[in-house]
Design a protein around this motif. Structure first.
Motif, mmCIF file in Angstrom:
data_model
loop_
_atom_site.group_PDB
_atom_site.id
_atom_site.type_symbol
_atom_site.label_atom_id
_atom_site.label_comp_id
_atom_site.label_asym_id
_atom_site.label_seq_id
_atom_site.Cartn_x
_atom_site.Cartn_y
_atom_site.Cartn_z
ATOM 1 N N TYR A 181 2.847 4.969 -11.883
ATOM 2 C CA TYR A 181 1.888 6.067 -11.918
ATOM 3 C C TYR A 181 0.924 5.980 -13.100
ATOM 4 O O TYR A 181 1.223 5.356 -14.118
ATOM 5 C CB TYR A 181 2.624 7.404 -11.994
ATOM 6 N N ILE A 233 4.999 2.385 1.789
ATOM 7 C CA ILE A 233 6.149 2.630 0.908
ATOM 8 C C ILE A 233 7.427 2.828 1.706
ATOM 9 O O ILE A 233 7.459 3.561 2.696
ATOM 10 C CB ILE A 233 5.894 3.879 0.026
ATOM 11 N N ILE A 251 -0.842 7.718 -8.267
ATOM 12 C CA ILE A 251 -0.210 6.417 -8.106
ATOM 13 C C ILE A 251 -1.165 5.300 -8.515
ATOM 14 O O ILE A 251 -2.318 5.252 -8.074
ATOM 15 C CB ILE A 251 0.253 6.206 -6.652
ATOM 16 N N ILE A 274 7.291 2.529 -7.703
ATOM 17 C CA ILE A 274 6.018 3.237 -7.704
ATOM 18 C C ILE A 274 5.611 3.488 -9.148
ATOM 19 O O ILE A 274 6.333 4.143 -9.899
ATOM 20 C CB ILE A 274 6.113 4.573 -6.947
ATOM 21 N N ALA A 310 11.142 4.659 -4.798
ATOM 22 C CA ALA A 310 11.031 5.360 -3.524
ATOM 23 C C ALA A 310 12.396 5.535 -2.872
ATOM 24 O O ALA A 310 13.193 4.597 -2.804
ATOM 25 C CB ALA A 310 10.103 4.599 -2.586
ATOM 26 N N ILE A 332 6.818 12.076 -3.718
ATOM 27 C CA ILE A 332 6.118 10.929 -4.302
ATOM 28 C C ILE A 332 4.757 11.314 -4.862
ATOM 29 O O ILE A 332 4.397 10.936 -5.978
ATOM 30 C CB ILE A 332 5.965 9.812 -3.252
ATOM 31 N N GLN A 333 3.999 12.078 -4.104
ATOM 32 C CA GLN A 333 2.645 12.426 -4.520
ATOM 33 C C GLN A 333 2.631 13.457 -5.640
ATOM 34 O O GLN A 333 1.642 13.546 -6.392
ATOM 35 C CB GLN A 333 1.851 12.948 -3.317
ATOM 36 N N SER A 383 0.835 -1.201 0.000
ATOM 37 C CA SER A 383 0.000 0.000 0.000
ATOM 38 C C SER A 383 0.871 1.253 0.000
ATOM 39 O O SER A 383 2.065 1.204 0.341
ATOM 40 C CB SER A 383 -0.913 0.015 1.215
ATOM 41 N N VAL A 384 0.270 2.361 -0.370
ATOM 42 C CA VAL A 384 1.001 3.634 -0.387
ATOM 43 C C VAL A 384 1.509 3.974 1.004
ATOM 44 O O VAL A 384 2.612 4.510 1.161
ATOM 45 C CB VAL A 384 0.084 4.760 -0.931
ATOM 46 N N SER A 385 0.742 3.642 2.008
ATOM 47 C CA SER A 385 1.152 3.950 3.387
ATOM 48 C C SER A 385 2.352 3.109 3.835
ATOM 49 O O SER A 385 3.011 3.438 4.823
ATOM 50 C CB SER A 385 -0.010 3.728 4.349
ATOM 51 N N VAL A 426 2.080 0.155 -6.136
ATOM 52 C CA VAL A 426 3.427 0.138 -5.542
ATOM 53 C C VAL A 426 3.842 -1.315 -5.429
ATOM 54 O O VAL A 426 3.095 -2.167 -4.940
ATOM 55 C CB VAL A 426 3.443 0.785 -4.144
#
Length: 328
Positions: free
Chosen positions: A283, A275, A320, A281, A293, A314-315, A271-273, A323
């Motif tokens: 997109y 990373i 995204i 990553i 990352a 990243i954002q 998950s993105v959380s 990942v």
């Protein structure tokens, strides 16, 4: 692939240089040439299209190479079958020659030339074994030849399909190159100050990387900071986004695909959380851009022509899609 600054990146760069743009660009009527923001937005849009087309083109080339490998294997199988057939024909020729010489290998000839009942049985046994072996060999040979012929036909058809696809993509690429040239011309219309802002290499400080495969890959990617993006480049002096990621993991001893599509399926999803350093990553819904990352908030990537390999939030790079973690 043609990677690119996302719309968010464009907006961020323009905000950072708003004062410069305002000072550098003259006041124009509504019918004048597009503004710096418009030119960059259009360049960004065309770059995204070019990015996807580049990945499609690379994928078609990979498919074509795979189909050619299948064809080569099929031809090898066929060649082996033909050799086996030639060998068996040699045995058949010997039997034929013996027949013409009067050694009729059948039950009557075996009976006539036998010295005893046991001799007759021995001769019949040998004849039956030879006949069975030859029949079995001929059956297997025919199956092998048929299979090789079918494989060759299939591979040829697949190769022709790939070639046709590649031709179509080449045409799309040519069309897009024309659009991209127009976008580059608009990019060149930006003030020197704005172009200089976009060409900055950003953070070049020494960054600690974790131990292991992911850390080694990240180490390589960070070493490429400042190098220029070139459409379809495979390094070592210039990169596109997916070639940078592939080369980084190759440096770490791991083989991953050349395209962002393949890299979107490498390793396992996180998950993105979650990373962390070394994660891949990917997109956009098209999965046409990829970065690596640096930590939970930054990534290093080859962005687009005119922008060097550098670190970005990243954002800010774009929406995204997925990942992927190669290690752990």
């Amino acid at each position: 692939m043609v990677s690119h600054p996302s719309r968010r990146t464009v907006r961020g760069a323009l905000v950072a240089t708003a004062a410069v743009v305002a000072a550098a660009l003259p006041t124009t009527p509504a019918t004048a040439q597009p503004s710096a923001a418009d030119a960059l937005a259009k360049y960004n849009e065309l770059s995204e299209k070019a990015s996807k087309l580049n990945q499609d083109h690379l994928k078609a080339q990979g498919d074509l190479a795979a189909k050619q490998g299948e064809l080569d294997k099929a031809k090898g199988d066929l060649a082996n079958a033909q050799k086996a057939e030639e060998s068996l024909r040699g045995q058949v020729d010997l039997l034929t020659e013996a027949t013409f010489d009067g050694a009729r290998f059948n039950q009557i000839s075996a009976l006539l030339v036998s010295d005893s009942q046991q001799d007759f049985l021995n001769r019949m046994s040998a004849i039956n074994i030879l006949a069975a072996d030859n029949a079995d060999a001929l059956k297997k040979l025919q199956e092998a030849v048929d299979a090789a012929d079918n494989a060759t036909k299939t591979a040829n058809e697949a190769t022709e399909t790939s070639k046709k696809l590649l031709g179509e993509i080449e045409q799309k690429k040519a069309d897009l190159d024309k659009q991209l040239a127009e976008a580059k011309a608009q990019y060149q219309s930006l003030s020197a100050s704005v172009r200089n802002q976009l060409s900055q290499v950003g953070d070049m400080s020494k960054i600690s990387v974790p131990a292991g495969t992911a850390g080694k890959a990240l180490e390589f990617a960070l070493q490429q900071r400042g190098k220029q993006y070139v459409y379809g480049s495979n390094g070592p002096d210039t990169w596109d986004c997916s070639s940078l990621i592939q080369a980084a993991y190759r440096y770490a001893g791991v083989s991953i695909g050349r395209t962002s599509y393949a890299q979107a399926a490498a390793g396992r999803p996180v998950s993105v959380s979650e990373i962390k350093a070394g994660d891949i990553i990917v997109y956009y819904s098209s999965q046409s851009h990829v970065a690596m990352a640096v930590d939970g908030v930054r990534a290093v990537h080859a962005s687009t022509e005119g922008v060097p390999v550098r670190i970005a939030d990243i954002q800010s790079i774009g929406p995204i899609s997925v990942v992927r973690r190669i290690e752990g």
